[in-house]
Design an enzyme around this catalytic site. Structure first.
Site, PDB file in Angstrom:
ATOM      1  N   TYR A 115      37.424  34.454  25.655  1.00 20.51           N
ATOM      2  CA  TYR A 115      36.481  35.266  26.570  1.00 20.51           C
ATOM      3  C   TYR A 115      37.480  35.652  27.698  1.00 20.51           C
ATOM      4  CZ  TYR A 115      33.509  36.561  30.738  1.00 20.51           C
ATOM      5  OH  TYR A 115      32.992  37.096  31.542  1.00 20.51           O
TER       6      TYR A 115
ATOM      7  N   GLU B 297      35.610  43.159  31.334  1.00 14.35           N
ATOM      8  CA  GLU B 297      35.092  41.998  30.576  1.00 14.35           C
ATOM      9  C   GLU B 297      35.417  42.156  29.025  1.00 14.35           C
ATOM     10  OE1 GLU B 297      31.722  39.166  31.036  1.00 14.35           O
ATOM     11  OE2 GLU B 297      30.937  40.903  29.577  1.00 14.35           O
TER      12      GLU B 297
END
Lengths: 389, 293
Positions: free
Chosen positions: A113, A201
């Site tokens: 992530y 992101e």
């Protein structure tokens, strides 16, 4: 402002951030051609078909399908294209899929992530990575916060190599993958700043079987206040993804958000507008919308506000709550009278006007002989509007 | 007494020749604020507002000629962060930025300059400050305020007026009302304003009005629990706001966790703050809190 994944990946490419080979398709006729093109360029049969909507949770909603070859890919594209995709972010109504992205399938060794956003309390940017990619990062943050590595970046200094090294070491990367990750992180920060993003992101960021670092997904949100200097970003806006009434309100410089109740509200100021919605609820009603007419509400603004509120067929009553500072209540009252006459309202309208020229405003409403219900304060107004339904 | 500004504050207006700047400068002068100069690059040497107020080309020039210690900013969003930095570098002590729509990255950089120079900023995207009967800085309607003993701090403009109106209806006046703004990055936090009200001898009670989004109200509540001796009444707007939507203020976005209205109200209650479930209770609750001391 939000954009689609495929648009974000084009931006990534321009900042040398590696993404899978892929192309967006906006009509079914092109699907087969594009799948073959992706297969040719990637020298792989397997592709992934991804629905392009702004909401997250596309995979769980059935909007992302792995396809081992041409025929399954065409099948999947047929299923996804035009479907009404319901995810936890779209609400029950769902969102129609108008574009799909066809991408080479990656051989994934590890999923990470990676995100950049603003840490409001410190006034610095925070760059986060985690070895727990692919899943909901909120859960990781809650259950195993030690698995999220963070660096804070001073906006005056910017991101330095040591920041990027800390992140790459945090993902336990070595050799060429480590070097690629360091470059990717530095480029992602550059991208974040130069595009005035409010969120960047990548989930997941992957390490492939052949030891490459690739951004498998891409989510970019942009600071609405900075769009005046980001013309290229602004051109990526997809109004299909926005509520048509909200778009209409936008044209009149009205700040409108549709909700599910039946009491329409028109208020000056965002805080007072939210407090008005809240007190309607406390009084036993359900607000139909948020509408901030802003600091310069005129007769015209009021009229346009009425039109927007009434375009929502659920609305059974309207509450107008104005605390005039710069806004003059008499002007608002004139606007209300004009609009009610012109639009021929068939729902009850409760009006509370306080502040600058409120006495004159009350006289205007009384003189008009229209069936407008005056209210003395917010509580009175909320009770009256709920009762009027 | 009052906080932040008083009758001795010497104020310059950045962007005084613009429509908004000129209009509100006149309003501020009419209220009694001591506006000593304006700044508009290129219009230095002229006079504005019935030829009463001199205009300078830079904040530095305006400051050195008038000894001003406060600046209020009415320039367009693209130039606002530079205006803040210019005022800070010219040794202005307090800056109030009214401008709405300043890019977040610009504000992040400006904040670092303010830190370095120890300048206090209120805003951006705020209605400003009124120290009642002394000095009005910004766009709040002065006539709704009455001199009294209650401090008001709020993220929102019209909700500040609502609170002042309710205080007036129960016979309570104000010392100072401060709109701190609702953007993700603002110069002065709710906690910092509470600290000032706690120290101010004339202030006997404080109303704090927050919104969904961010952590500022929670931080203020936890500080108040330990340090605040004066009655504190609180309200959070946005109990019915849907998650993930921007409600006018860039800051008013619910992203889950403890930045919802419910979570904030809970933390405030646990910190001993009198929390209003309904916005209509602000005046009454403040009155009762004062009576029970």
């Amino acid at each position: 402002m939000k954009i689609h994944e495929y648009q974000g990946k084009e931006i990534f490419k321009s900042f040398n951030i590696p993404v899978p080979i892929g192309y967006a398709v906006n009509k079914l006729d092109d699907v087969e051609k594009v799948i073959k093109k992706v297969q040719n360029e990637s020298k792989k049969d397997a592709v992934v078909v991804k629905a392009q909507i702004h909401a997250g949770g596309r995979g769980k909603g059935g909007g992302v399908k792995f396809s081992s070859g041409l025929s399954t890919a065409v099948n999947n594209a047929n299923k996804i294209f035009g479907m009404n995709l319901v995810t936890h972010q779209t609400g029950e109504r769902g969102q129609k899929v108008r574009k799909i992205l066809i991408e080479e399938a990656s051989n994934i060794s590890k999923e990470f992530y990676c995100a950049i956003t603003l840490d409001r309390s410190l006034g610095q940017f925070v760059f986060m990575v985690s070895t727990e990619g692919g899943m909901e990062i909120e859960k990781v943050a809650e259950e195993t916060p030690e698995k999220i590595v963070k660096v804070w970046i001073d906006p005056l200094i910017g991101m330095k190599s040591f920041h990027a090294r800390k992140l790459a070491f945090g993902l336990q990367l070595t050799g060429s993958a480590y070097k690629e990750a360091v470059n990717l992180f530095l480029n992602l920060f550059k991208c974040f700043i130069r595009t005035d993003a409010s969120l960047a992101e990548i989930n997941p960021l992957v390490l492939t079987n052949d030891n490459k670092i690739v951004a498998l997904d891409c989510k970019l949100n942009f600071d609405g206040n900075a769009l005046y200097r980001q013309k290229d970003i602004l051109s990526l806006r997809d109004t299909n993804e926005e509520d048509p009434t909200e778009l209409e309100a936008d044209k009149f410089d009205l700040n409108y958000i549709k909700l599910d109740g039946n009491v329409g509200c028109m208020v000056n100021g965002a805080g007072l507008a939210m407090a008005t919605m809240d007190i309607i609820k406390i009084s036993g009603g359900e607000p139909a919308n948020f509408l901030d007419v802003g600091g310069t509400a005129s007769a015209d603004t009021v009229k346009n506000g009425f039109k927007i509120i009434l375009s929502d067929k659920n609305v059974k009553a309207i509450l107008i709550n104005i605390f005039g500072g710069i806004v003059r209540c008499d002007r608002v009252a004139n606007g209300v009278v004009e609009a009610v006459k012109e639009l021929g309202l068939d729902v009850p309208v409760v009006v509370r006007l306080e502040g600058t020229n409120s006495e004159e405003a009350k006289e205007i409403l009384a003189r008009s002989k229209l069936s407008i219900i005056p209210a003395s304060d917010m509580k009175d107004a909320a009770l009256k509007v709920v009762k009027s339904i | 007494m009052s906080i932040l500004v008083n009758k001795n504050s010497k104020v310059i207006v950045q962007g005084i020749t613009g429509g908004e700047g000129a209009f509100h400068s006149q309003q501020m002068i009419d209220y009694g604020s001591n506006i000593v100069a304006g700044v508009t690059p290129g219009k230095g040497g002229s006079f504005i507002l019935e030829q009463n107020i001199p205009v300078f080309n830079s904040v530095e020039e305006a400051q050195s000629n008038t000894n001003a210690n406060v600046s209020i900013i009415f320039v367009p969003p693209a130039f606002a962060s530079e205006a803040i930095i210019e005022a800070s570098e010219a040794n202005i002590e307090l800056i109030v930025c009214i401008t709405e729509g300043v890019p977040i990255n610009d504000m992040a950089i400006a904040m670092k300059v303010l830190e370095k120079n120890k300048t206090r900023l209120i805003g951006p995207n705020c209605p400003g400050i009124i120290s009642v009967d002394e000095c009005k800085l910004g766009i709040m309607p002065g006539f709704i305020c009455k001199k009294g003993t209650i401090g008001v701090v709020s993220k929102s403009g019209t909700l500040t007026y609502e609170a002042i109106g309710q205080l007036a209806s129960v016979g309570l006046g104000q010392t100072t009302a401060v709109g701190i703004g609702g953007d993700p990055i603002i110069g002065t936090t709710m906690k910092e304003i509470l600290e000032l009200f706690e120290k101010d001898q004339e202030t006997e009670g404080v109303v704090m009005i927050g919104e969904i989004g961010g952590q500022m109200e929670n931080e203020a509540a936890l500080w108040a629990k330990k340090n605040m001796t004066k009655p504190l009444v609180g309200f959070i707007a946005g109990q019915t706001a849907p998650p993930g939507r921007r409600m006018g203020h860039a800051g008013a976005i619910v992203s889950g966790g403890d930045d919802t209205a419910e979570a904030k109200m809970q933390i405030m209650k646990e910190s001993g703050i009198e929390v209003c479930e309904s916005v209509a209770d602000i005046g009454e609750k403040m009155k009762k809190s004062l009576e029970t001391i």
